[in-house]
Design an enzyme around this catalytic site. Structure first.
Site, PDB file in Angstrom:
ATOM      1  N   GLU A 441       0.839  -1.220   0.000  1.00 59.74           N
ATOM      2  CA  GLU A 441       0.000   0.000   0.000  1.00 59.74           C
ATOM      3  C   GLU A 441       0.860   1.252   0.000  1.00 59.74           C
ATOM      4  OE1 GLU A 441      -2.903   0.279  -0.723  1.00 59.74           O
ATOM      5  OE2 GLU A 441      -3.492  -1.805  -0.468  1.00 59.74           O
TER       6      GLU A 441
HETATM    7  C1  FAD Z   1       2.920  -9.768  -0.003  1.00 56.81           C
HETATM    8  C2  FAD Z   1       2.677  -8.622  -0.922  1.00 56.81           C
HETATM    9  C3  FAD Z   1       1.379  -8.283  -1.278  1.00 56.81           C
HETATM   10  C4  FAD Z   1       1.144  -7.234  -2.176  1.00 56.81           C
HETATM   11  N1  FAD Z   1      -0.152  -6.977  -2.595  1.00 56.81           N
HETATM   12  C5  FAD Z   1      -0.336  -6.123  -3.649  1.00 56.81           C
HETATM   13  C6  FAD Z   1      -1.624  -5.990  -4.263  1.00 56.81           C
HETATM   14  O1  FAD Z   1      -2.610  -6.594  -3.828  1.00 56.81           O
HETATM   15  N2  FAD Z   1      -1.737  -5.195  -5.346  1.00 56.81           N
HETATM   16  C7  FAD Z   1      -0.672  -4.513  -5.867  1.00 56.81           C
HETATM   17  O2  FAD Z   1      -0.844  -3.824  -6.862  1.00 56.81           O
HETATM   18  N3  FAD Z   1       0.551  -4.600  -5.296  1.00 56.81           N
HETATM   19  C8  FAD Z   1       0.737  -5.393  -4.200  1.00 56.81           C
HETATM   20  N4  FAD Z   1       1.981  -5.508  -3.634  1.00 56.81           N
HETATM   21  C9  FAD Z   1       3.070  -4.691  -4.153  1.00 56.81           C
HETATM   22  C10 FAD Z   1       3.493  -3.597  -3.186  1.00 56.81           C
HETATM   23  O3  FAD Z   1       2.511  -2.627  -3.057  1.00 56.81           O
HETATM   24  C11 FAD Z   1       4.839  -3.068  -3.700  1.00 56.81           C
HETATM   25  O4  FAD Z   1       5.795  -4.092  -3.459  1.00 56.81           O
HETATM   26  C12 FAD Z   1       5.239  -1.779  -3.037  1.00 56.81           C
HETATM   27  O5  FAD Z   1       4.375  -0.737  -3.417  1.00 56.81           O
HETATM   28  C13 FAD Z   1       6.684  -1.373  -3.377  1.00 56.81           C
HETATM   29  O6  FAD Z   1       6.955  -1.492  -4.744  1.00 56.81           O
HETATM   30  P1  FAD Z   1       8.244  -2.308  -5.200  1.00 56.81           P
HETATM   31  O7  FAD Z   1       8.207  -3.628  -4.529  1.00 56.81           O
HETATM   32  O8  FAD Z   1       8.291  -2.298  -6.669  1.00 56.81           O
HETATM   33  O9  FAD Z   1       9.445  -1.493  -4.603  1.00 56.81           O
HETATM   34  P2  FAD Z   1      10.178  -0.238  -5.291  1.00 56.81           P
HETATM   35  O10 FAD Z   1       9.169   0.724  -5.775  1.00 56.81           O
HETATM   36  O11 FAD Z   1      11.185  -0.736  -6.246  1.00 56.81           O
HETATM   37  O12 FAD Z   1      10.903   0.403  -4.024  1.00 56.81           O
HETATM   38  C14 FAD Z   1      12.137  -0.087  -3.499  1.00 56.81           C
HETATM   39  C15 FAD Z   1      12.599   0.850  -2.370  1.00 56.81           C
HETATM   40  O13 FAD Z   1      12.809   2.162  -2.894  1.00 56.81           O
HETATM   41  C16 FAD Z   1      12.040   3.111  -2.191  1.00 56.81           C
HETATM   42  N5  FAD Z   1      11.541   4.113  -3.128  1.00 56.81           N
HETATM   43  C17 FAD Z   1      11.055   3.912  -4.366  1.00 56.81           C
HETATM   44  N6  FAD Z   1      10.667   5.076  -4.911  1.00 56.81           N
HETATM   45  C18 FAD Z   1      10.898   6.035  -3.996  1.00 56.81           C
HETATM   46  C19 FAD Z   1      10.710   7.445  -3.968  1.00 56.81           C
HETATM   47  N7  FAD Z   1      10.178   8.108  -4.999  1.00 56.81           N
HETATM   48  N8  FAD Z   1      11.062   8.110  -2.842  1.00 56.81           N
HETATM   49  C20 FAD Z   1      11.587   7.459  -1.792  1.00 56.81           C
HETATM   50  N9  FAD Z   1      11.793   6.125  -1.763  1.00 56.81           N
HETATM   51  C21 FAD Z   1      11.454   5.422  -2.854  1.00 56.81           C
HETATM   52  C22 FAD Z   1      10.905   2.317  -1.556  1.00 56.81           C
HETATM   53  O14 FAD Z   1      10.414   2.961  -0.380  1.00 56.81           O
HETATM   54  C23 FAD Z   1      11.595   0.995  -1.244  1.00 56.81           C
HETATM   55  O15 FAD Z   1      12.261   1.084  -0.014  1.00 56.81           O
HETATM   56  C24 FAD Z   1       2.234  -6.507  -2.694  1.00 56.81           C
HETATM   57  C25 FAD Z   1       3.535  -6.818  -2.295  1.00 56.81           C
HETATM   58  C26 FAD Z   1       3.766  -7.873  -1.454  1.00 56.81           C
HETATM   59  C27 FAD Z   1       5.184  -8.224  -1.102  1.00 56.81           C
END
Ligand code: FAD
Length: 601
Positions: A441
């Site tokens: 989220e």
């Molecule tokens: C168990 C699980 C359930 C999930 N359920 C859903 C779901 O139902 N629907 C759905 O759509 N997604 C879902 N997700 C996805 C989840 O919302 C994302 O994993 C999350 O939003 C982070 O995206 P990412 O993993 O691509 O990390 P990234 O976006 O690659 O981020 C990596 C790191 O960089 C930081 N970062 C990235 N951009 C910035 C910025 N602009 N400023 C500061 N810091 C930044 C982040 O805080 C993080 O620490 C789920 C994930 C998991 C693991």
């Protein structure tokens, strides 16, 4: 095997005595809310969660979900029967609108139930939880036909919902989404692409799954301004409401993950699946935010829930486990050793957990009341005020609430010593389950940036000024009182730290935006600390009045005042340290180049 008892007494205290929910009887949906009704919902809801959902938590973690070769997914043993019971009892319909088959009760009661569900079985709670988020988006942005077609069955939990944002190459930065939506002659769209990490994306609990999917139409801008939202049912729905053909969306795999094993986290492959636009083209992100705001509060509650259930089990263990002697001399000289409960370091962890969970519960339930007021208060001005406040508090509830929820869960595991590390005690599961709430989220880093980059500036700073004013008024009213005065004075100092940090951002972040990014996490925690301090002041006022009126439940109210004092002693000083960190800015943090991070052999 861990146990769970819903904290109904504490919840009734907040709902009936502090927030006085019955006093809002002139608002729609609140007419039927007497203390008898709220007590019945709280008590029966708590009983259902403790008796039906909690016993499935540990076995569900051990068994996990199974994907079959045809792409179908089964949830762990007992989940389907429990979901049937949940649906038949109408627990998912509590605060949904009556026009679509909901009970129309205040959001407050839905939020209370979310806490109990999540504490007893977080993985289970995500199936109806995501459905609620999808329902909010359809209510706000769906066409009348879409509402009629999907909402009644989603609200009754005959069908469940999902939210599909994430793709392999984009999570936080949704502007990079590649899923395509090609317009078709019949007004529908053909959706093609791969979504990953989709919670509750495929399962055996409901007869249909309604996916809300972000995708781009041909020629859409290559940024967040080009995202549209589509509703894509797993089974197409005929005009008479019956289920038709299987749609072109399949579960390609499920993730093997750290926690919430009983919730299916799916890769969903969309292969020309039939979807329909929700709201306007290219305005999908705004629609998705409606869903995400509801979901972010729900995730904040997960932080509280994991803190609560792990705390309950740690208290039981600390009273039972005997090791060493009290520093002040044996507490139980007849026994070979005293219960570990006598050791101040164990008590520190338990008091931290108690002070956080009770304060956080108050913040969450008040937050839910603000959501109600933002829709239902009598005047436009009151609705706007409530909306401004909850929009400011949402990233704090999500970010601070889940950071602390995880910290509390690990501390409660610590109370168990080595036994906390052994799976059968269940503490490990609480820690593993709590961890995800900091990530999904919108990661907590993103919450902090939402708070500092957007919400502080909202309405020219109107939200944060209203927040400062409201706390200031409660502090002023409490000052001079023998019991409340010292609490208010401590809170005033912490509030001063937050105001100074806000001012520092105003003076420095424009010149160098990295200063904002470098301090955002600290600011979110300062605001979390101050907000819970405020909640403790509000609860203390009611506790003091109850004691002055000669209540029969003296122990409960006295414990409230003592815990409030502990909170002010032990949590508020952190606001000053965090402010000092924040004011060092980003210079030392951002100075090194990437080569300096490489490990030299
Ligand atoms: C168990 C699980 C359930 C999930 N359920 C859903 C779901 O139902 N629907 C759905 O759509 N997604 C879902 N997700 C996805 C989840 O919302 C994302 O994993 C999350 O939003 C982070 O995206 P990412 O993993 O691509 O990390 P990234 O976006 O690659 O981020 C990596 C790191 O960089 C930081 N970062 C990235 N951009 C910035 C910025 N602009 N400023 C500061 N810091 C930044 C982040 O805080 C993080 O620490 C789920 C994930 C998991 C693991």
């Amino acid at each position: 095997m861990p146990t769970y008892t819903a904290p109904t007494r504490d919840t009734r205290f907040i709902v009936n005595e502090v927030l006085e929910l019955a006093g809002y009887g002139n608002l729609p949906g609140f007419e039927m809310v007497s203390p008898d009704v709220t007590d019945a919902v709280i008590n029966e809801g708590g009983k259902f969660c403790a008796e039906v959902l909690a016993p499935l938590n540990l076995p569900g973690d051990q068994e996990g979900c199974t994907r079959h070769p045809d792409g179908s997914v089964t949830t762990p043993k007992g989940f389907k029967e429990a979901f049937d019971q949940f649906r038949e009892a109408g627990w998912g319909t509590l605060s949904a609108p009556e026009e679509f088959g909901g009970q129309g009760l205040p959001h407050v009661l839905g939020m209370v139930m979310e806490e109990f569900i999540s504490s007893s079985n977080q993985a289970f709670g995500m199936y109806p939880g995501l459905t609620n988020g999808a329902v909010s988006a359809l209510i706000a942005k769906g066409s009348p036909e879409q509402k009629e077609k999907y909402l009644p069955k989603m609200i009754s939990n005959e069908w469940t919902g999902t939210m599909n944002l994430t793709e392999p190459h984009c999570g936080t930065d949704l502007g990079m989404i590649r899923t395509r939506a090609e317009p078709q002659a019949d007004g529908s769209y053909a959706i093609t692409g791969t979504k990953i990490f989709i919670s509750a994306g495929e399962h055996d609990l409901s007869e249909n799954i309604i996916h809300l999917v972000l995708a781009k139409t041909p020629g859409a801008p290559d940024s967040t301004k080009g995202i549209s939202l589509f509703v894509v049912p797993k089974f197409l729905v005929n005009d008479d409401g019956s289920l038709g053909e299987r749609n072109g969306v399949m579960c390609g795999s499920i993730e093997h993950k750290m926690g919430i094993h009983a919730n299916a986290t799916c890769v969903l492959n969309y292969d020309g699946a039939k979807g329909w636009l929700v709201g306007e083209e290219n305005k999908g992100l705004a629609a998705m935010f409606i869903m995400m705001n509801a979901a972010r509060l729900g995730v904040g509650i997960q932080g509280l829930s994991m803190a609560e259930v792990s705390y309950q089990n740690a208290v039981t263990y600390a009273l039972d486990r005997r090791q060493g002697r009290a520093l002040t001399g044996p507490a139980d000289p007849q026994a070979q050793a005293d219960p570990i409960f006598v050791h101040p370091d164990v008590r520190r962890m338990l008091m931290d957990a108690k002070a956080f969970t009770e304060g956080m519960r108050m913040l969450c339930i008040w937050g839910a009341l603000l959501v109600d007021l933002s829709h239902k208060a009598q005047t436009e001005e009151e609705r706007a005020e409530a909306d401004l406040m909850i929009s400011l508090l949402t990233p704090v509830i999500k970010g601070y609430g889940t950071d602390k929820g995880y910290e509390v869960a690990t501390n409660m595991q610590q109370v168990f010593g080595g036994h906390g590390y052994i799976e059968e005690w269940g503490m490990s599961q609480f820690v593993r389950d709590a961890r995800i709430a900091q990530i999904y989220e919108g990661t907590n880093g993103v919450q902090a940036m939402d708070l500092c980059g957007r919400k502080l500036a909202q309405g020219g700073g109107a939200a944060i000024q209203a927040y400062f004013k409201a706390i200031g008024e409660d502090i002023a009213a409490a000052k001079g009182d023998e019991i409340l005065g010292p609490l208010a004075e401590a809170l005033e100092k912490a509030l001063g730290q937050q105001q100074a940090a806000t001012m520092w951002f105003m003076q420095n972040a424009m010149a160098n935006p990295n200063h904002l990014g470098a301090g955002a996490h600290h600011y979110m925690h300062i605001m979390g600390i101050v907000s819970l301090g405020w909640m403790w002041l509000r609860m203390s006022k009611v506790a003091q009045a109850a004691l002055a009126a000669g209540t029969e439940d003296k122990a409960f109210y006295e414990a409230k005042l003592t815990t409030a004092r502990y909170y002010m002693d032990r949590f508020l000083p952190d606001a000053g340290a965090l402010r000092r960190k924040l004011e060092t800015g980003s210079d030392s943090m951002m100075a090194l180049g990437a080569e300096a991070f490489a490990t030299a052999a």
